[in-house]
Enzyme design. Sequence first.
Site, PDB file in Angstrom:
ATOM      1  N   ILE A  12       0.821  -1.220   0.000  1.00 58.86           N
ATOM      2  CA  ILE A  12       0.000   0.000   0.000  1.00 58.86           C
ATOM      3  C   ILE A  12       0.854   1.269   0.000  1.00 58.86           C
ATOM      4  O   ILE A  12       0.394   2.321  -0.454  1.00 58.86           O
ATOM      5  CB  ILE A  12      -1.002  -0.023   1.177  1.00 58.86           C
ATOM      6  CG1 ILE A  12      -2.205   0.873   0.882  1.00 58.86           C
ATOM      7  CG2 ILE A  12      -0.331   0.336   2.500  1.00 58.86           C
ATOM      8  CD1 ILE A  12      -3.396   0.644   1.798  1.00 58.86           C
ATOM      9  N   ASP A  35       1.464  -0.333   9.428  1.00 58.07           N
ATOM     10  CA  ASP A  35       1.724   0.941  10.117  1.00 58.07           C
ATOM     11  C   ASP A  35       3.221   1.277  10.054  1.00 58.07           C
ATOM     12  O   ASP A  35       3.620   2.392   9.665  1.00 58.07           O
ATOM     13  CB  ASP A  35       1.244   0.802  11.571  1.00 58.07           C
ATOM     14  CG  ASP A  35       1.144   2.114  12.321  1.00 58.07           C
ATOM     15  OD1 ASP A  35       1.439   3.172  11.737  1.00 58.07           O
ATOM     16  OD2 ASP A  35       0.770   2.079  13.509  1.00 58.07           O
ATOM     17  N   TYR A 122      -3.462  -7.820  14.961  1.00 55.27           N
ATOM     18  CA  TYR A 122      -4.686  -7.833  15.776  1.00 55.27           C
ATOM     19  C   TYR A 122      -5.511  -9.115  15.652  1.00 55.27           C
ATOM     20  O   TYR A 122      -6.491  -9.301  16.375  1.00 55.27           O
ATOM     21  CB  TYR A 122      -5.544  -6.595  15.473  1.00 55.27           C
ATOM     22  CG  TYR A 122      -5.056  -5.325  16.157  1.00 55.27           C
ATOM     23  CD1 TYR A 122      -3.933  -5.315  16.986  1.00 55.27           C
ATOM     24  CD2 TYR A 122      -5.742  -4.119  15.995  1.00 55.27           C
ATOM     25  CE1 TYR A 122      -3.504  -4.159  17.613  1.00 55.27           C
ATOM     26  CE2 TYR A 122      -5.313  -2.953  16.626  1.00 55.27           C
ATOM     27  CZ  TYR A 122      -4.194  -2.978  17.435  1.00 55.27           C
ATOM     28  OH  TYR A 122      -3.778  -1.828  18.062  1.00 55.27           O
TER      29      TYR A 122
HETATM   30  N1  AR6 Z   1       0.795  -3.022   2.377  1.00 54.42           N
HETATM   31  C1  AR6 Z   1      -0.439  -3.556   2.469  1.00 54.42           C
HETATM   32  N2  AR6 Z   1      -0.824  -4.402   3.437  1.00 54.42           N
HETATM   33  C2  AR6 Z   1       0.099  -4.726   4.366  1.00 54.42           C
HETATM   34  C3  AR6 Z   1       1.415  -4.216   4.352  1.00 54.42           C
HETATM   35  C4  AR6 Z   1       1.761  -3.327   3.293  1.00 54.42           C
HETATM   36  N3  AR6 Z   1       2.974  -2.790   3.186  1.00 54.42           N
HETATM   37  N4  AR6 Z   1       2.093  -4.741   5.421  1.00 54.42           N
HETATM   38  C5  AR6 Z   1       1.225  -5.549   6.072  1.00 54.42           C
HETATM   39  N5  AR6 Z   1       0.038  -5.558   5.427  1.00 54.42           N
HETATM   40  P1  AR6 Z   1      -1.264  -5.253  10.540  1.00 54.42           P
HETATM   41  P2  AR6 Z   1      -3.532  -4.856  12.389  1.00 54.42           P
HETATM   42  C6  AR6 Z   1      -1.215  -6.270   5.769  1.00 54.42           C
HETATM   43  O1  AR6 Z   1      -0.612  -6.212  11.464  1.00 54.42           O
HETATM   44  O2  AR6 Z   1      -3.802  -6.311  12.410  1.00 54.42           O
HETATM   45  C7  AR6 Z   1       0.601  -2.254  14.167  1.00 54.42           C
HETATM   46  O3  AR6 Z   1       1.646  -2.423  15.087  1.00 54.42           O
HETATM   47  C8  AR6 Z   1      -1.105  -7.491   6.635  1.00 54.42           C
HETATM   48  O4  AR6 Z   1      -0.755  -8.613   5.863  1.00 54.42           O
HETATM   49  O5  AR6 Z   1      -0.412  -4.239   9.868  1.00 54.42           O
HETATM   50  O6  AR6 Z   1      -4.675  -3.910  12.192  1.00 54.42           O
HETATM   51  C9  AR6 Z   1      -0.304  -1.085  14.542  1.00 54.42           C
HETATM   52  O7  AR6 Z   1       0.426  -0.013  15.089  1.00 54.42           O
HETATM   53  C10 AR6 Z   1      -2.523  -7.593   7.165  1.00 54.42           C
HETATM   54  O8  AR6 Z   1      -3.361  -8.232   6.205  1.00 54.42           O
HETATM   55  O9  AR6 Z   1      -2.436  -4.405  11.293  1.00 54.42           O
HETATM   56  C11 AR6 Z   1      -1.203  -1.711  15.561  1.00 54.42           C
HETATM   57  O10 AR6 Z   1      -0.581  -1.779  16.823  1.00 54.42           O
HETATM   58  C12 AR6 Z   1      -2.973  -6.132   7.252  1.00 54.42           C
HETATM   59  O11 AR6 Z   1      -2.000  -5.381   6.530  1.00 54.42           O
HETATM   60  C13 AR6 Z   1      -1.404  -3.115  15.022  1.00 54.42           C
HETATM   61  O12 AR6 Z   1      -0.247  -3.390  14.232  1.00 54.42           O
HETATM   62  C14 AR6 Z   1      -3.076  -5.590   8.655  1.00 54.42           C
HETATM   63  O13 AR6 Z   1      -2.032  -6.115   9.453  1.00 54.42           O
HETATM   64  C15 AR6 Z   1      -2.613  -3.190  14.136  1.00 54.42           C
HETATM   65  O14 AR6 Z   1      -2.813  -4.521  13.764  1.00 54.42           O
END
Ligand code: AR6
Length: 169
Positions: A12, A35, A122
């Site tokens: 993203i 993030d 999460y």
């Molecule tokens: N582009 C698109 N999607 C992504 C990318 C990327 N570069 N990297 C990961 N994903 P997560 P959450 C996907 O863990 O579960 C953080 O520490 C990943 O595969 O990023 O909402 C925050 O600060 C998954 O499908 O977010 C919070 O503390 C999706 O993004 C916590 O993690 C979400 O995974 C939030 O956890």
Amino acid sequence: MTAVMSVRRADITTMAVDAIVNAANESLLGGGGVDGAIHRAAGPGLQDECETLHGCATGSAKLTGGYALPATYVIHAVGPVWHGGDRGEALALASAYEAAIVLAQEHRCRTVAFPSISTGIYGYPKAQAAEVAVRSVARALASAPYVEEVTFCAYDDEDLAIYRGILSR
Ligand code: AR6
């Protein structure tokens, strides 16, 4: 005009849209997953702006600039931590998506990209989260005429297949 929803496999942080959505936490002070990737790609200005926002409740969203990202804005949306599904997770997840679309509309964003909020660190089950994502975005778009294109950004093949299945119905 009816907005178009689609899925694309991508990082993203590379998406040149008006707003990318971040799967943030309540502190808005950064973290891992998407993030961390967004903060690394945007550069330190993003963190500085986030520090002025005083956090964000679960189910809500706040908007910042995109700094070094190709996207103009970052919409930081806070999804719920998965606790098994009987603690209001679906409502909180829907609320986070809807809040992001409301902000996109307020800031005149035509194109918006979402990661799969809550499905990484999460722990929200991916298929259930995608159902909530598509349903809540579709509902919010009815009150967001400025938003023309929503892309669900799949980071792996599993999410790509899940979103393709839902969006083709
Ligand atoms: N582009 C698109 N999607 C992504 C990318 C990327 N570069 N990297 C990961 N994903 P997560 P959450 C996907 O863990 O579960 C953080 O520490 C990943 O595969 O990023 O909402 C925050 O600060 C998954 O499908 O977010 C919070 O503390 C999706 O993004 C916590 O993690 C979400 O995974 C939030 O956890």
